[in-house]
Design a protein around this motif. Structure first.
Motif, PDB file in Angstrom:
ATOM      1  N   ASP A 193      56.262  44.049  49.454  1.00 61.51           N
ATOM      2  CA  ASP A 193      55.826  43.550  48.327  1.00 61.51           C
ATOM      3  C   ASP A 193      54.900  44.118  47.672  1.00 61.51           C
ATOM      4  O   ASP A 193      54.041  43.914  47.700  1.00 61.51           O
ATOM      5  N   LEU A 194      55.914  45.247  46.856  1.00 65.73           N
ATOM      6  CA  LEU A 194      55.741  45.792  45.809  1.00 65.73           C
ATOM      7  C   LEU A 194      54.726  44.688  44.535  1.00 65.73           C
ATOM      8  O   LEU A 194      53.658  45.309  44.636  1.00 65.73           O
ATOM      9  N   ALA A 195      55.526  44.155  44.564  1.00 69.56           N
ATOM     10  CA  ALA A 195      55.113  42.631  43.448  1.00 69.56           C
ATOM     11  C   ALA A 195      53.223  42.394  43.906  1.00 69.56           C
ATOM     12  O   ALA A 195      52.040  41.841  43.364  1.00 69.56           O
ATOM     13  N   GLY A 196      53.026  41.996  45.859  1.00 70.41           N
ATOM     14  CA  GLY A 196      52.489  41.075  45.979  1.00 70.41           C
ATOM     15  C   GLY A 196      51.014  42.698  46.552  1.00 70.41           C
ATOM     16  O   GLY A 196      49.715  42.030  45.591  1.00 70.41           O
ATOM     17  N   ARG A 197      51.538  43.465  46.703  1.00 70.82           N
ATOM     18  CA  ARG A 197      50.161  44.456  45.975  1.00 70.82           C
ATOM     19  C   ARG A 197      49.979  44.896  45.155  1.00 70.82           C
ATOM     20  O   ARG A 197      48.566  44.952  44.355  1.00 70.82           O
ATOM     21  N   MET A 198      50.455  44.924  43.910  1.00 70.81           N
ATOM     22  CA  MET A 198      50.664  45.656  42.470  1.00 70.81           C
ATOM     23  C   MET A 198      49.367  44.043  42.000  1.00 70.81           C
ATOM     24  O   MET A 198      48.481  44.111  41.532  1.00 70.81           O
ATOM     25  N   LYS A 199      49.109  42.768  42.716  1.00 69.41           N
ATOM     26  CA  LYS A 199      49.326  41.383  42.095  1.00 69.41           C
ATOM     27  C   LYS A 199      47.528  41.877  42.242  1.00 69.41           C
ATOM     28  O   LYS A 199      46.410  41.128  41.474  1.00 69.41           O
ATOM     29  N   ALA A 200      47.272  41.649  43.629  1.00 62.37           N
ATOM     30  CA  ALA A 200      46.254  42.489  44.338  1.00 62.37           C
ATOM     31  C   ALA A 200      45.056  43.478  44.135  1.00 62.37           C
ATOM     32  O   ALA A 200      44.253  43.549  43.351  1.00 62.37           O
ATOM     33  N   TRP A 201      45.469  44.238  43.625  1.00 61.20           N
ATOM     34  CA  TRP A 201      45.258  45.835  42.352  1.00 61.20           C
ATOM     35  C   TRP A 201      44.765  45.526  41.238  1.00 61.20           C
ATOM     36  O   TRP A 201      43.794  45.986  41.123  1.00 61.20           O
ATOM     37  N   ASN A 202      45.279  44.436  40.825  1.00 62.38           N
ATOM     38  CA  ASN A 202      45.620  44.375  39.236  1.00 62.38           C
ATOM     39  C   ASN A 202      44.355  42.956  39.407  1.00 62.38           C
ATOM     40  O   ASN A 202      43.489  43.256  38.461  1.00 62.38           O
ATOM     41  N   ALA A 203      44.441  42.463  40.139  1.00 58.78           N
ATOM     42  CA  ALA A 203      43.021  41.321  40.307  1.00 58.78           C
ATOM     43  C   ALA A 203      41.612  42.024  40.376  1.00 58.78           C
ATOM     44  O   ALA A 203      40.458  42.253  40.431  1.00 58.78           O
ATOM     45  N   ALA A 204      41.668  43.058  41.647  1.00 52.23           N
ATOM     46  CA  ALA A 204      40.771  43.700  41.593  1.00 52.23           C
ATOM     47  C   ALA A 204      40.164  44.143  40.605  1.00 52.23           C
ATOM     48  O   ALA A 204      38.422  44.228  39.888  1.00 52.23           O
ATOM     49  N   THR A 205      40.622  45.333  39.834  1.00 46.80           N
ATOM     50  CA  THR A 205      40.457  45.922  38.646  1.00 46.80           C
ATOM     51  C   THR A 205      39.881  45.426  37.640  1.00 46.80           C
ATOM     52  O   THR A 205      39.097  44.843  36.878  1.00 46.80           O
ATOM     53  N   ALA A 206      40.293  43.946  37.962  1.00 50.17           N
ATOM     54  CA  ALA A 206      40.361  42.794  36.320  1.00 50.17           C
ATOM     55  C   ALA A 206      38.584  42.320  36.914  1.00 50.17           C
ATOM     56  O   ALA A 206      38.072  42.744  36.114  1.00 50.17           O
ATOM     57  N   ALA A 207      38.763  42.233  37.701  1.00 49.81           N
ATOM     58  CA  ALA A 207      37.116  42.492  38.090  1.00 49.81           C
ATOM     59  C   ALA A 207      36.323  43.208  38.263  1.00 49.81           C
ATOM     60  O   ALA A 207      35.284  42.628  37.684  1.00 49.81           O
ATOM     61  N   SER A 208      36.793  44.033  38.628  1.00 46.81           N
ATOM     62  CA  SER A 208      35.511  45.381  37.831  1.00 46.81           C
ATOM     63  C   SER A 208      34.784  45.448  36.541  1.00 46.81           C
ATOM     64  O   SER A 208      34.625  46.299  36.330  1.00 46.81           O
ATOM     65  N   GLN A 209      35.856  44.915  35.935  1.00 47.64           N
ATOM     66  CA  GLN A 209      34.690  44.975  35.169  1.00 47.64           C
ATOM     67  C   GLN A 209      33.641  45.114  34.230  1.00 47.64           C
ATOM     68  O   GLN A 209      32.878  45.020  34.147  1.00 47.64           O
ATOM     69  N   GLN A 210      33.037  43.785  35.646  1.00 48.61           N
ATOM     70  CA  GLN A 210      31.743  42.978  36.328  1.00 48.61           C
ATOM     71  C   GLN A 210      30.981  44.072  35.795  1.00 48.61           C
ATOM     72  O   GLN A 210      29.799  44.110  35.535  1.00 48.61           O
ATOM     73  N   LEU A 211      31.472  45.611  36.611  1.00 55.78           N
ATOM     74  CA  LEU A 211      30.220  46.503  37.105  1.00 55.78           C
ATOM     75  C   LEU A 211      30.312  47.136  35.791  1.00 55.78           C
ATOM     76  O   LEU A 211      29.050  47.985  35.380  1.00 55.78           O
ATOM     77  N   ALA A 212      30.793  47.437  34.404  1.00 58.38           N
ATOM     78  CA  ALA A 212      30.804  47.738  33.424  1.00 58.38           C
ATOM     79  C   ALA A 212      30.177  46.699  32.433  1.00 58.38           C
ATOM     80  O   ALA A 212      29.017  47.604  31.630  1.00 58.38           O
ATOM     81  N   GLU A 213      30.388  45.883  32.563  1.00 54.04           N
ATOM     82  CA  GLU A 213      29.078  45.227  31.760  1.00 54.04           C
ATOM     83  C   GLU A 213      27.941  44.852  32.044  1.00 54.04           C
ATOM     84  O   GLU A 213      26.612  45.303  31.595  1.00 54.04           O
TER      85      GLU A 213
END
Length: 357
Positions: free
Chosen positions: A320-340
């Protein structure tokens, strides 16, 4: 919910209490091994190398193992923000097609595909890394000795069993089985090497790809790299084996005394074989000048699957490549908060936010 925690060694805390934290204060930046966990550091990397550090002019040593080496080499490219965005996309999209009946890719498959990815990523751009005017890159690898001097179906497991036993006795004894070999663009290392048998090799066009692939070659997942130009003969594995989180006795210059460490957790574990030895996960005087930027464990629980991305996700999601990519993309998007949050803290570096490392 706050995403970012800051952990400081005593010398780093003292400096921040008296001077705050400026871009010109940073002399060393480590990059840990840890596979997909490093994805959550992408927004911090883009902020540090794309916006904040360019405000200063001092030399900075970048020390990396495994994915940390890939990140630190990426920081040396022209337009590092675009390069880090590409690294994130490429890493998340990696996929190993399996023939019918095969449950996981072989080490040969993974090594071949990963080597091709590095060629696509750095092809024609190695000189950007080697000739960076400010950043001195240090790629950490683990060179096998004795049984581990060559790869083999029997000798490699036996060799790592011996390495595990030696390391359990004393970390320095690991050097009988594996030595740290650092490929560097700088003249000297920004840390002492009395903790473990160490060699330094000049990083050059002829050995860049092999050194970087070796630093990422997880035993039993990828094949080790042999015959690296300019380096001692032998078998080279993942730099995280000897230096998982780069718990090194850092020696930053007095003019730039801070070791700034974007990390995915508080603890700085010395070697991959030390994961089982919790007593070795504590801080030490070696890290006195270090400021660790790490996600709050409570914030991590808000990510998909309530954890950081990790290599087990390849098994969890399977085809399930799409499922893993969705989860990892969500994690990296949320990580913008660390930089901010780090950007906001830098505007008024509040020492009360600093937790003991």
């Amino acid at each position: 919910m706050q995403a970012l925690r800051l952990y400081a060694g005593p010398l780093a805390r003292h400096h921040i209490e008296h001077h705050g934290l400026r871009a010109q204060d940073v002399g060393v930046i480590p990059g840990a091994a840890g596979g997909p966990k490093g994805l959550v550091l992408g927004p911090l990397d883009r902020f540090l190398f794309g916006q904040w550090l360019p405000q200063s002019a001092q030399p900075v040593h970048l020390v990396g193992a495994s994915i940390g080496a890939w990140r630190m080499a990426t920081a040396c490219l022209n337009d590092p923000v675009a390069a880090f965005e590409r690294l994130e996309r490429d890493y998340i999209a990696q996929h190993y097609a399996l023939p019918p009946g095969q449950k996981r890719p072989t080490p040969d498959q993974v090594s071949e595909q990963f080597g091709g990815s590095l060629q696509l990523f750095y092809g024609g751009r190695i000189q950007e890394v080697l000739l960076h005017p400010r950043y001195h890159l240090h790629i950490v690898t683990s060179r096998g000795r004795h049984l581990l001097g060559r790869d083999g179906r029997i000798r490699t497991p036996l060799g790592y069993l011996g390495a595990f036993a030696a390391n359990a006795l004393h970390r320095k004894a690991l050097g009988a089985w594996l030595e740290r070999v650092v490929f560097s663009t700088g003249a000297g290392l920004p840390f002492s090497t009395q903790d473990l048998r160490t060699r330094q090799v000049p990083l050059a066009e002829a050995n860049f790809m092999d050194a970087l692939q070796a630093s990422c070659s997880i035993p039993f997942v990828l094949r080790p790299v042999h015959g690296i130009a300019g380096a001692p003969p032998g078998t080279y594995w993942d730099g995280g084996i000897t230096d998982y989180h780069l718990h090194l006795r850092y020696q930053p210059p007095t003019s730039a005394p801070i070791v700034l460490y974007p990390h995915f957790q508080q603890s700085v574990v010395p070697g991959w074989l030390d994961k089982a030895w919790k007593s070795r996960h504590r801080s030490s005087p070696a890290l006195d000048s270090m400021l660790v930027l790490a996600p709050d464990p409570a914030w991590v629980k808000s990510l998909p699957n309530a954890k950081l991305p990790d290599r087990q996700d390849f098994t969890r999601y399977g085809p399930d490549l799409a499922g893993r990519m969705k989860a990892w993309n969500a994690a990296t998007a949320a990580s913008q908060q660390l930089a901010e949050e780090f950007d906001q803290w830098l505007q008024r570096p509040d020492p009360s936010r600093l937790l003991p490392l």
